[in-house]
Scaffold this active site. Structure first.
Site, PDB file in Angstrom:
ATOM      1  N   PHE A   1       0.847  -1.186   0.000  1.00 21.94           N
ATOM      2  CA  PHE A   1       0.000   0.000   0.000  1.00 21.94           C
ATOM      3  C   PHE A   1       0.884   1.238   0.000  1.00 21.94           C
ATOM      4  O   PHE A   1       1.741   1.392   0.872  1.00 21.94           O
ATOM      5  CB  PHE A   1      -0.946   0.037   1.199  1.00 21.94           C
ATOM      6  CG  PHE A   1      -1.844   1.245   1.168  1.00 21.94           C
ATOM      7  CD1 PHE A   1      -2.931   1.295   0.305  1.00 21.94           C
ATOM      8  CD2 PHE A   1      -1.577   2.352   1.957  1.00 21.94           C
ATOM      9  CE1 PHE A   1      -3.748   2.427   0.241  1.00 21.94           C
ATOM     10  CE2 PHE A   1      -2.387   3.487   1.906  1.00 21.94           C
ATOM     11  CZ  PHE A   1      -3.474   3.523   1.036  1.00 21.94           C
TER      12      PHE A   1
ATOM     13  N   ASP B   1       9.216   2.465   1.883  1.00 19.02           N
ATOM     14  CA  ASP B   1       8.042   3.222   2.322  1.00 19.02           C
ATOM     15  C   ASP B   1       7.864   2.956   3.817  1.00 19.02           C
ATOM     16  O   ASP B   1       7.341   1.919   4.218  1.00 19.02           O
ATOM     17  CB  ASP B   1       6.818   2.787   1.509  1.00 19.02           C
ATOM     18  CG  ASP B   1       5.538   3.509   1.945  1.00 19.02           C
ATOM     19  OD1 ASP B   1       5.526   4.112   3.039  1.00 19.02           O
ATOM     20  OD2 ASP B   1       4.544   3.447   1.194  1.00 19.02           O
TER      21      ASP B   1
ATOM     22  N   LYS C   1       2.538   9.815   8.265  1.00 13.45           N
ATOM     23  CA  LYS C   1       1.728   9.473   9.443  1.00 13.45           C
ATOM     24  C   LYS C   1       2.164  10.132  10.757  1.00 13.45           C
ATOM     25  O   LYS C   1       1.736  11.223  11.057  1.00 13.45           O
ATOM     26  CB  LYS C   1       1.617   7.950   9.553  1.00 13.45           C
ATOM     27  CG  LYS C   1       0.777   7.383   8.392  1.00 13.45           C
ATOM     28  CD  LYS C   1       0.141   6.041   8.672  1.00 13.45           C
ATOM     29  CE  LYS C   1      -1.002   5.747   7.726  1.00 13.45           C
ATOM     30  NZ  LYS C   1      -0.622   5.065   6.497  1.00 13.45           N
TER      31      LYS C   1
HETATM   32  C1  PLP Z   1      -0.890   5.295   5.066  1.00 14.28           C
HETATM   33  C2  PLP Z   1       0.158   4.882   4.110  1.00 14.28           C
HETATM   34  C3  PLP Z   1       0.421   5.609   2.942  1.00 14.28           C
HETATM   35  C4  PLP Z   1      -0.434   6.769   2.503  1.00 14.28           C
HETATM   36  O1  PLP Z   1      -0.374   7.825   3.391  1.00 14.28           O
HETATM   37  P1  PLP Z   1      -1.450   9.028   3.236  1.00 14.28           P
HETATM   38  O2  PLP Z   1      -0.956  10.041   4.234  1.00 14.28           O
HETATM   39  O3  PLP Z   1      -2.781   8.460   3.566  1.00 14.28           O
HETATM   40  O4  PLP Z   1      -1.376   9.520   1.849  1.00 14.28           O
HETATM   41  C5  PLP Z   1       1.470   5.220   2.152  1.00 14.28           C
HETATM   42  N1  PLP Z   1       2.228   4.167   2.471  1.00 14.28           N
HETATM   43  C6  PLP Z   1       2.004   3.434   3.576  1.00 14.28           C
HETATM   44  C7  PLP Z   1       2.890   2.276   3.887  1.00 14.28           C
HETATM   45  C8  PLP Z   1       0.956   3.751   4.428  1.00 14.28           C
HETATM   46  O5  PLP Z   1       0.709   3.004   5.500  1.00 14.28           O
END
Ligand code: PLP
Length: 403
Positions: A139, A224, A253
């Site tokens: 994700f 990520d 986050k």
């Molecule tokens: C939550 C998340 C995102 C996206 O972050 P947003 O602030 O909602 O755009 C991207 N990568 C990972 C691994 C995430 O958990």
């Protein structure tokens, strides 16, 4: 005060219908607790989805927002911004990175990483390299580029045509990955622990193998860390557990203790492909968000929170593992520090609702993986309370299944 029924009706009437929400209006938070508008107290094991790592309304973050908001809330990146400079310095000193690009969300941080990886290839005479390999179940966000990067159909459905150049391979599978690498590959992008995809940890040596492969082939490695960075696993960044360093890392986050922020951290070698005019964000690294970020990192590193995360996380994990022996419908317990997933043989949404009735907020992802992401300051006693409640709920289910 507007009554709950009206609030929820207005919410459903006026807000884009992109979330299925619980019938709960949260109005206050302190530490690991949140309160709904009817005064009911909940222990929060969601923490704004791994955002409130320091707990709700951490005094240092509150103070920093207060102080900064009286001085300067926003100016353009045409000018130098004090807290932005300091936060970038802290992030670089605390990581493999040399330079930071600030934005406002995880998706934007990944957008920046994707753009930088492509630009870096072009700048180095490898214009044929535009493909990025990502993982199944990954994700990376909800923008067009990041849903294209995300290896889950459900997020991409209905949004064709996607951005070309993404390929998905199974996580923890070097053989398939090796077959996917071509002369067109410019980067491999991976979460050091897959969060949204059901809390999947890398197998021993996997991230090292990725690093080695990227090194050999001149491919960039992007981690990520949006969900698992900033202490969630007991280390500042999750990749530290594996002793492997990427070329680019993305954060968001919990980086600013609940204030929207995103960041892309890169090595000097790679970051030099971003020059004035190549990328920008109006709000990126604004004074308010970066002042909050500075306070959040300082609190995280100064108050023994990482040690506590590891200790309480281990306790939590082993209590959940005990359940695995006790309840045959629990397939697996996975995680590190205070990101823990418990895979069930059935849909977990009813368990989330049962927990809520008992005063506990938990999450379920991928349909059948209960996900626990409490603030890192959660106490052993608070974990025990949830574990007790889960034991009761699982017991009810066990009886139901047996009768
Ligand atoms: C939550 C998340 C995102 C996206 O972050 P947003 O602030 O909602 O755009 C991207 N990568 C990972 C691994 C995430 O958990």
């Amino acid at each position: 005060m507007t009554d709950t029924k009206t609030l929820i009706a207005d919410s459903q009437r006026y807000i884009a219908n992109t979330y299925s929400r619980y019938p709960l209006v949260l109005v206050r938070g302190q530490g690991c607790k949140v309160w709904s508008n009817d005064g009911r107290e909940y222990l929060d094991f969601v923490a704004g989805l791994a955002v409130c790592n320091l707990g709700h309304c951490h005094p240092k973050v509150v103070q920093a927002i207060h102080d900064q908001s009286r001085k300067l809330i926003h100016v353009s990146n045409f000018y130098h911004i004090e807290p932005q400079i300091e936060l970038a310095k802290l992030l670089c000193e605390g990581s493999f990175g040399d330079r930071v690009f600030f934005c406002n969300s995880g998706a934007e941080a990944n957008e920046a990483a994707i753009k930088l990886a492509k630009k870096y290839a072009k700048d180095n005479g490898r214009g044929e390299r535009f493909e990025i390999i990502t993982m199944e179940r990954s994700f990376h966000g909800r923008t067009m580029a990041t849903i294209s990067a995300t290896g889950q159909d459900k997020f991409r459905k209905g949004f064709d045509p996607l951005l070309p150049g993404f390929k998905y391979v199974p996580f923890n599978d070097m053989e398939t990955l090796l077959r996917a690498v071509t002369p067109h590959t410019c980067a491999i992008m991976v979460e050091p622990i897959q969060g949204e995809g059901g809390v999947h940890c890398p197998s021993d040596g996997y991230l090292q193998d990725l690093r080695e492969l990227c090194h050999e082939r001149g491919i960039l490695l992007i981690f990520d860390e949006v969900q698992v960075g900033m202490g969630r696993t007991g280390r500042l960044f999750a990749h530290e557990h594996d002793g492997v360093y990427p070329d680019i890392m993305t954060l968001a986050k919990s980086l600013a203790g609940g204030v929207p922020i995103g960041a892309m951290v890169a090595t000097e070698e790679v970051a030099k492909s971003f020059s004035p005019g190549t990328h920008a964000s109006t709000f990126g690294g604004n004074p308010l968000a970066t002042a909050a970020g500075l306070a959040a990192i300082s609190a995280l590193l100064e108050d023994g929170i990482l040690e506590s995360c590891t200790r309480v996380g281990n306790q939590f994990f082993s209590r959940l593992m005990d359940f695995k022996g006790k309840y045959p419908f629990i397939k697996e317990v996975r995680g590190r520090g205070l990101i823990i997933g418990m895979e069930l043989e059935f849909d977990g949404s009813q368990i989330v609702i049962r927990c809520m009735e008992e005063g506990f907020l938990i999450n379920c992802t991928m349909g059948n993986v209960l996900r626990f992401l409490p603030p890192l300051i959660v106490t052993p006693e608070e974990v025990d309370k949830l574990v007790g409640v889960l034991d009761g709920i699982f017991g009810e289910i066990g009886e139901g299944a047996g009768s």
